[in-house]
Design a protein around this motif. Sequence first.
Motif, PDB file in Angstrom:
ATOM      1  N   TYR A   1      -2.871  11.792   4.513  1.00  0.00           N
ATOM      2  CA  TYR A   1      -3.280  10.431   4.872  1.00  0.00           C
ATOM      3  C   TYR A   1      -2.981  10.142   6.343  1.00  0.00           C
ATOM      4  O   TYR A   1      -3.853   9.678   7.095  1.00  0.00           O
ATOM      5  CB  TYR A   1      -2.556   9.419   3.975  1.00  0.00           C
TER       6      TYR A   1
ATOM      7  N   GLU B   1       0.376  14.315  -0.036  1.00  0.00           N
ATOM      8  CA  GLU B   1      -0.614  13.238   0.027  1.00  0.00           C
ATOM      9  C   GLU B   1      -0.380  12.362   1.252  1.00  0.00           C
ATOM     10  O   GLU B   1      -1.335  11.959   1.947  1.00  0.00           O
ATOM     11  CB  GLU B   1      -0.550  12.393  -1.245  1.00  0.00           C
ATOM     12  N   MET B   2       0.893  12.087   1.523  1.00  0.00           N
ATOM     13  CA  MET B   2       1.224  11.251   2.669  1.00  0.00           C
ATOM     14  C   MET B   2       0.860  11.961   3.978  1.00  0.00           C
ATOM     15  O   MET B   2       0.298  11.348   4.899  1.00  0.00           O
ATOM     16  CB  MET B   2       2.718  10.908   2.641  1.00  0.00           C
TER      17      MET B   2
ATOM     18  N   THR C   1       0.857  -1.182   0.000  1.00  0.00           N
ATOM     19  CA  THR C   1       0.000   0.000   0.000  1.00  0.00           C
ATOM     20  C   THR C   1       0.892   1.229   0.000  1.00  0.00           C
ATOM     21  O   THR C   1       1.925   1.248   0.685  1.00  0.00           O
ATOM     22  CB  THR C   1      -0.971  -0.008   1.197  1.00  0.00           C
TER      23      THR C   1
ATOM     24  N   LEU D   1      -5.251   9.523   9.736  1.00  0.00           N
ATOM     25  CA  LEU D   1      -5.090   8.265  10.454  1.00  0.00           C
ATOM     26  C   LEU D   1      -4.809   8.517  11.935  1.00  0.00           C
ATOM     27  O   LEU D   1      -5.389   7.842  12.802  1.00  0.00           O
ATOM     28  CB  LEU D   1      -3.946   7.458   9.831  1.00  0.00           C
TER      29      LEU D   1
ATOM     30  N   PRO E   1       1.312   4.334   1.185  1.00  0.00           N
ATOM     31  CA  PRO E   1       1.954   5.150   2.220  1.00  0.00           C
ATOM     32  C   PRO E   1       2.967   4.390   3.081  1.00  0.00           C
ATOM     33  O   PRO E   1       3.657   4.999   3.883  1.00  0.00           O
ATOM     34  CB  PRO E   1       0.770   5.602   3.102  1.00  0.00           C
TER      35      PRO E   1
ATOM     36  N   ASP F   1      -5.989  -2.615  -0.043  1.00  0.00           N
ATOM     37  CA  ASP F   1      -6.745  -1.721   0.830  1.00  0.00           C
ATOM     38  C   ASP F   1      -6.786  -2.376   2.208  1.00  0.00           C
ATOM     39  O   ASP F   1      -7.471  -3.385   2.403  1.00  0.00           O
ATOM     40  CB  ASP F   1      -8.164  -1.514   0.279  1.00  0.00           C
TER      41      ASP F   1
END
Length: 220
Positions: free
Chosen positions: A208, A204-205, A9, A212, A11, A35
């Motif tokens: 994310y 983007e990381m 995945t 989380l 990240p 996913d």
Amino acid sequence: MAEVKLLGTWPSPFYYSVVWVLKLKGIAYEFIEEDLNNKGPLLLQHNPVHKKIPVLIHSGKSICESMIILEYIQEIWPQNSLLPTDPYDRAIARFWIKFAEDKLPAIWMVFRTSGEEQKKAIRDSLKMLETTEEHALGDKTFFGGDKIDLVDIAFGQLSQWLQMVEDVTNVKLLDASKFPRLQRWINNFKQVPIIKENLPDYQEMFAYFKALREMLLSSK
């Protein structure tokens, strides 16, 4: 060449460590994105014990756990070796690989926790960084000398993910004035073409992992 598939995945630093080694060795592979909120049948079939990524599938056989995968790749495809040939130097490299495997999770505890638990994780992370700065690098470009090897890969999550943890948690861990060797190593590591071309987009990381962390803390 036998078929190679990589379940991962985007990240995950553990997924990227396998990508870097495959590319450094010139091994073609098929990437299958998983996913982790809805684990697919291929992942459950090939890693039924932990149900985690990354998983390397080679000729239909599955290898799990990132460092075990890296050792497997090194043994199966010895070209462009990422371990020293001298037995003593190889033993020292494996020592630092094990150190990274054991101690780097402290950084992720900084990410996952708050309060007193996070304070302990910060102390553990700083101790890990201090030990690495003082004993592992010296004045070398990379951990093993002038070229990248498996020790660099083992510490690779410091190159991009450490800054993300700092930014998401607002906790400064790697002060360049206190850790000049590590800062120099991060700069050198990120300039290696294969590494530079295979890092996740930082914004983007960040988005994310920010989401989380919020989810992890709200579930406590």
